[in-house]
Scaffold this motif. Structure first.
Motif, PDB file in Angstrom:
ATOM      1  N   LEU A 194      67.851  19.401  19.767  1.00 29.31           N
ATOM      2  CA  LEU A 194      69.094  19.445  18.992  1.00 29.31           C
ATOM      3  C   LEU A 194      69.286  18.147  18.210  1.00 29.31           C
ATOM      4  CD1 LEU A 194      71.733  20.906  18.245  1.00 29.31           C
ATOM      5  CD2 LEU A 194      72.745  19.902  20.303  1.00 29.31           C
ATOM      6  N   LEU A 195      69.062  17.016  18.871  1.00 26.88           N
ATOM      7  CA  LEU A 195      69.179  15.725  18.194  1.00 26.88           C
ATOM      8  C   LEU A 195      68.153  15.590  17.070  1.00 26.88           C
ATOM      9  CD1 LEU A 195      69.801  13.398  21.264  1.00 26.88           C
ATOM     10  CD2 LEU A 195      71.369  13.765  19.352  1.00 26.88           C
ATOM     11  N   GLU A 196      66.954  16.092  17.306  1.00 31.27           N
ATOM     12  CA  GLU A 196      65.903  16.034  16.287  1.00 31.27           C
ATOM     13  C   GLU A 196      66.282  16.863  15.050  1.00 31.27           C
ATOM     14  OE1 GLU A 196      61.418  17.758  15.944  1.00 31.27           O
ATOM     15  OE2 GLU A 196      61.917  16.684  17.808  1.00 31.27           O
ATOM     16  N   HIS A 254      66.491  28.876  24.567  1.00 27.75           N
ATOM     17  CA  HIS A 254      67.218  27.621  24.649  1.00 27.75           C
ATOM     18  C   HIS A 254      66.488  26.486  23.931  1.00 27.75           C
ATOM     19  CE1 HIS A 254      69.805  29.484  27.633  1.00 27.75           C
ATOM     20  NE2 HIS A 254      68.726  29.889  28.271  1.00 27.75           N
ATOM     21  N   LEU A 255      67.300  25.599  23.385  1.00 25.22           N
ATOM     22  CA  LEU A 255      66.771  24.359  22.820  1.00 25.22           C
ATOM     23  C   LEU A 255      67.241  23.213  23.715  1.00 25.22           C
ATOM     24  CD1 LEU A 255      67.551  24.837  19.018  1.00 25.22           C
ATOM     25  CD2 LEU A 255      65.346  25.050  20.131  1.00 25.22           C
ATOM     26  N   THR A 256      66.420  22.195  23.860  1.00 25.14           N
ATOM     27  CA  THR A 256      66.821  21.036  24.650  1.00 25.14           C
ATOM     28  C   THR A 256      67.738  20.157  23.817  1.00 25.14           C
ATOM     29  OG1 THR A 256      64.983  19.670  23.901  1.00 25.14           O
ATOM     30  CG2 THR A 256      64.592  21.056  25.856  1.00 25.14           C
ATOM     31  N   ARG A 257      68.407  19.242  24.483  1.00 24.35           N
ATOM     32  CA  ARG A 257      69.282  18.289  23.785  1.00 24.35           C
ATOM     33  C   ARG A 257      68.447  17.440  22.834  1.00 24.35           C
ATOM     34  NH1 ARG A 257      73.180  15.889  22.005  1.00 24.35           N
ATOM     35  NH2 ARG A 257      74.597  14.346  22.806  1.00 24.35           N
ATOM     36  N   ILE A 271      66.414  28.288  12.966  1.00 27.08           N
ATOM     37  CA  ILE A 271      66.267  27.639  14.275  1.00 27.08           C
ATOM     38  C   ILE A 271      65.802  28.655  15.313  1.00 27.08           C
ATOM     39  CG2 ILE A 271      67.542  26.535  16.158  1.00 27.08           C
ATOM     40  CD1 ILE A 271      69.242  25.152  13.930  1.00 27.08           C
ATOM     41  N   ALA A 272      66.363  29.852  15.262  1.00 26.35           N
ATOM     42  CA  ALA A 272      65.959  30.895  16.208  1.00 26.35           C
ATOM     43  C   ALA A 272      64.492  31.264  16.015  1.00 26.35           C
ATOM     44  CB  ALA A 272      66.843  32.127  16.034  1.00 26.35           C
ATOM     45  N   SER A 332      74.465  12.383  11.969  1.00 27.84           N
ATOM     46  CA  SER A 332      74.378  11.261  12.898  1.00 27.84           C
ATOM     47  C   SER A 332      74.642  11.733  14.324  1.00 27.84           C
ATOM     48  CB  SER A 332      75.402  10.183  12.523  1.00 27.84           C
ATOM     49  OG  SER A 332      76.708  10.622  12.841  1.00 27.84           O
ATOM     50  N   PRO A 333      74.162  10.977  15.338  1.00 25.42           N
ATOM     51  CA  PRO A 333      74.434  11.350  16.732  1.00 25.42           C
ATOM     52  C   PRO A 333      75.933  11.405  17.037  1.00 25.42           C
ATOM     53  CG  PRO A 333      72.647   9.765  16.648  1.00 25.42           C
ATOM     54  CD  PRO A 333      73.201   9.873  15.256  1.00 25.42           C
ATOM     55  N   GLY A 334      76.725  10.528  16.413  1.00 24.15           N
ATOM     56  CA  GLY A 334      78.173  10.551  16.616  1.00 24.15           C
ATOM     57  C   GLY A 334      78.806  11.827  16.091  1.00 24.15           C
TER      58      GLY A 334
END
Length: 160
Positions: free
Chosen positions: A35-37, A29-32, A17-18, A45-47
């Motif tokens: 992160l979800l992707e 930084h990564l955006t939310r 990831i880095a 899962s998102p949960g």
């Protein structure tokens, strides 16, 4: 077939990831959304991701509290060492002046006796593991939270 432990997988993914972030120009930084992707690509899962974020925040908060606790303990110990040096230096100076430079009388006994307690305090301050540390941290944490609660309560009451 090669197998990896969870810790090894986590470390490998962190490195990947880095590197991905570095190559895309977002070094720090990564955006939310990113992160979800990433989580979606890994089948998370998102949960589950949300629960992991909550756990991470709790762990991160405790780590910051532990660092503050360690700094407070070390600061207290440094103040005690400074006090020890000042008082014993003053006593030695007074003894030398009183005896005309001939002797420092009982000052070494006072320094040794006090130094024994100072050494024990240093042992407790820098011995950062075990049940005694955990107990001291929990007591400090409780006092610290109580102080914050009282401060916020007083602030609300005294606010015009």
């Amino acid at each position: 077939m090669e197998f990896y432990s969870q810790d090894e997988v986590q470390h490998i993914l962190q490195v990947a990831i880095a590197r991905q972030a570095q190559s895309s120009g977002t070094v720090e930084h990564l955006t939310r959304a990113q992160l979800l992707e990433i989580a979606e690509e890994l089948g998370i899962s998102p949960g589950e991701l949300h629960e992991a974020e909550i756990e991470w925040r709790a762990q991160s908060g405790e780590m910051q509290e532990r660092q503050a606790f360690d700094q407070a303990r070390k600061g207290r110990f440094q103040r005690r060492v400074t006090r020890y040096l000042i008082v014993n230096g003053f006593l030695a100076g007074c003894a030398l002046l009183a005896s005309g430079g001939a002797s420092i009388m009982g000052v070494p006994y006072i320094a040794l006796f006090w130094g024994m307690f100072l050494a024990l305090d240093g042992w407790n301050t820098y011995g950062l593991t075990g049940d005694r540390y955990e107990d001291a941290f929990r007591r400090w944490q409780h006092r610290h939270r109580l102080k914050r609660s009282v401060h916020s309560l007083l602030t609300r009451w005294l606010k015009p």
